[in-house]
Design a protein around this motif. Structure first.
Motif, PDB file in Angstrom:
ATOM      1  N   THR A 178       0.845  -1.055   0.012  1.00  0.00           N
ATOM      2  CA  THR A 178       0.103   0.124   0.089  1.00  0.00           C
ATOM      3  C   THR A 178       0.816   1.123  -0.084  1.00  0.00           C
ATOM      4  OG1 THR A 178      -1.641  -1.136   1.265  1.00  0.00           O
ATOM      5  CG2 THR A 178      -1.684   1.168   1.324  1.00  0.00           C
ATOM      6  N   ARG A 179       0.395   2.215  -0.737  1.00  0.00           N
ATOM      7  CA  ARG A 179       1.258   3.450  -0.912  1.00  0.00           C
ATOM      8  C   ARG A 179       0.491   4.551  -0.204  1.00  0.00           C
ATOM      9  NH1 ARG A 179       5.259   3.488  -4.734  1.00  0.00           N
ATOM     10  NH2 ARG A 179       5.352   5.451  -5.364  1.00  0.00           N
ATOM     11  N   ARG A 180       1.236   5.159   0.605  1.00  0.00           N
ATOM     12  CA  ARG A 180       0.208   6.026   1.410  1.00  0.00           C
ATOM     13  C   ARG A 180       1.121   7.574   1.554  1.00  0.00           C
ATOM     14  NH1 ARG A 180      -2.380   5.581   7.268  1.00  0.00           N
ATOM     15  NH2 ARG A 180      -2.338   3.278   6.744  1.00  0.00           N
ATOM     16  N   ILE A 181       0.540   8.458   0.909  1.00  0.00           N
ATOM     17  CA  ILE A 181       1.188   9.829   0.657  1.00  0.00           C
ATOM     18  C   ILE A 181       0.585  10.494   2.036  1.00  0.00           C
ATOM     19  CG2 ILE A 181       1.183  11.868  -0.545  1.00  0.00           C
ATOM     20  CD1 ILE A 181       0.566  10.254  -3.043  1.00  0.00           C
ATOM     21  N   VAL A 182       1.828  11.100   2.579  1.00  0.00           N
ATOM     22  CA  VAL A 182       1.572  11.811   3.899  1.00  0.00           C
ATOM     23  C   VAL A 182       2.100  13.207   3.926  1.00  0.00           C
ATOM     24  CG1 VAL A 182       2.124  11.703   6.408  1.00  0.00           C
ATOM     25  CG2 VAL A 182       1.901   9.608   5.355  1.00  0.00           C
ATOM     26  N   GLU A 183       1.184  14.152   4.294  1.00  0.00           N
ATOM     27  CA  GLU A 183       1.472  15.523   4.619  1.00  0.00           C
ATOM     28  C   GLU A 183       2.450  15.285   5.649  1.00  0.00           C
ATOM     29  OE1 GLU A 183       0.832  18.286   2.527  1.00  0.00           O
ATOM     30  OE2 GLU A 183      -0.408  16.901   1.107  1.00  0.00           O
ATOM     31  N   VAL A 184       3.720  16.289   5.489  1.00  0.00           N
ATOM     32  CA  VAL A 184       4.430  16.338   6.838  1.00  0.00           C
ATOM     33  C   VAL A 184       4.913  17.655   7.049  1.00  0.00           C
ATOM     34  CG1 VAL A 184       5.791  13.932   6.119  1.00  0.00           C
ATOM     35  CG2 VAL A 184       6.804  16.065   5.166  1.00  0.00           C
ATOM     36  N   VAL A 185       5.135  17.973   8.235  1.00  0.00           N
ATOM     37  CA  VAL A 185       5.684  19.215   8.848  1.00  0.00           C
ATOM     38  C   VAL A 185       7.112  19.332   8.817  1.00  0.00           C
ATOM     39  CG1 VAL A 185       5.398  20.536  10.892  1.00  0.00           C
ATOM     40  CG2 VAL A 185       3.605  19.027  10.357  1.00  0.00           C
ATOM     41  N   ASN A 186       7.481  20.471   8.256  1.00  0.00           N
ATOM     42  CA  ASN A 186       9.045  20.642   8.110  1.00  0.00           C
ATOM     43  C   ASN A 186       9.621  20.632   9.814  1.00  0.00           C
ATOM     44  OD1 ASN A 186       8.849  20.815   5.500  1.00  0.00           O
ATOM     45  ND2 ASN A 186       9.040  22.913   5.324  1.00  0.00           N
ATOM     46  N   GLY A 187      10.858  19.899   9.934  1.00  0.00           N
ATOM     47  CA  GLY A 187      11.270  19.679  11.102  1.00  0.00           C
ATOM     48  C   GLY A 187      10.858  18.274  11.916  1.00  0.00           C
ATOM     49  N   GLU A 188       9.871  17.891  11.359  1.00  0.00           N
ATOM     50  CA  GLU A 188       9.760  16.420  12.006  1.00  0.00           C
ATOM     51  C   GLU A 188      10.411  15.278  11.504  1.00  0.00           C
ATOM     52  OE1 GLU A 188       5.493  15.137  11.937  1.00  0.00           O
ATOM     53  OE2 GLU A 188       5.238  15.444   9.782  1.00  0.00           O
ATOM     54  N   SER A 189      10.340  14.230  11.877  1.00  0.00           N
ATOM     55  CA  SER A 189      11.081  13.089  11.399  1.00  0.00           C
ATOM     56  C   SER A 189      10.272  12.065  10.591  1.00  0.00           C
ATOM     57  CB  SER A 189      11.936  12.236  12.493  1.00  0.00           C
ATOM     58  OG  SER A 189      11.003  11.360  13.298  1.00  0.00           O
ATOM     59  N   LEU A 190      10.728  11.226   9.798  1.00  0.00           N
ATOM     60  CA  LEU A 190      10.141  10.352   9.066  1.00  0.00           C
ATOM     61  C   LEU A 190       9.401   9.615   9.992  1.00  0.00           C
ATOM     62  CD1 LEU A 190      12.453   8.918   6.346  1.00  0.00           C
ATOM     63  CD2 LEU A 190      10.145   9.964   5.887  1.00  0.00           C
ATOM     64  N   MET A 191       9.916   9.253  11.239  1.00  0.00           N
ATOM     65  CA  MET A 191       9.377   8.416  11.953  1.00  0.00           C
ATOM     66  C   MET A 191       8.338   9.027  12.756  1.00  0.00           C
ATOM     67  SD  MET A 191       8.943   7.772  15.629  1.00  0.00           S
ATOM     68  CE  MET A 191      10.282   8.667  16.301  1.00  0.00           C
TER      69      MET A 191
END
Length: 105
Positions: free
Chosen positions: A12-25
Motif C-alpha cells: 500500500t502506498r500512503r502519501i503523507v503531508e509532513v511538517v518541516n522539522g519532524e522526522s520520518l518516524m
C-alpha cells in the motif's frame, strides 16, 4: 507543506503531508503507517522505524552518522545500502517527495 510517500509492507502506498522539522518516524506514526513503530521515541535505539529509501532519495540526504549505522547493524530486517532509521531523517522542503519503503520486520 511537504509530502512523503510511504510504501507499507503489503505494498500500500500512503502519501503523507509532513511538517518541516519532524522526522520520518514522527510523520509515519502520526499518519498510522503500518510498520513504523518508533518504540524508543526517536532516540536511535530500537530500529523499529527502519525504512529503505530509493537510491536517488538516499543520495539527497546527509549520510547516516556512526550511531545510526551501529543501530542499523542490529535491525530485525536485512540492512540494505539505502537503509535508514526514520527517526534520524529530518524532513524539510528539500525532502519533499521522498519515497520510503517500510522494512519487512
Amino acid at each position: 507543506m511537504s509530502q512523503v510517500t510511504f510504501i507499507e509492507r503489503d505494498g500500500t502506498r500512503r502519501i503523507v503531508e509532513v511538517v518541516n522539522g519532524e522526522s520520518l518516524m514522527q510523520a509515519g506514526t502520526r499518519a498510522g503507517v503500518d510498520g513504523i513503530i518508533g518504540e524508543c521515541g526517536g532516540s536511535c535505539m530500537c530500529a523499529t522505524c527502519h525504512v529503505y529509501l530509493t537510491e536517488e532519495d538516499f543520495a539527497r540526504l546527509d549520510p547516516p552518522d556512526a550511531m545510526e549505522q551501529d543501530a542499523l547493524e542490529f535491525t530485525a530486517s536485512n540492512q540494505r545500502p539505502t537503509s535508514r532509521l526514520g527517526c534520524q531523517v529530518k524532513l524539510s522542503a528539500a525532502t519533499d517527495g521522498l519515497t520510503v519503503t517500510v522494512a519487512e520486520a
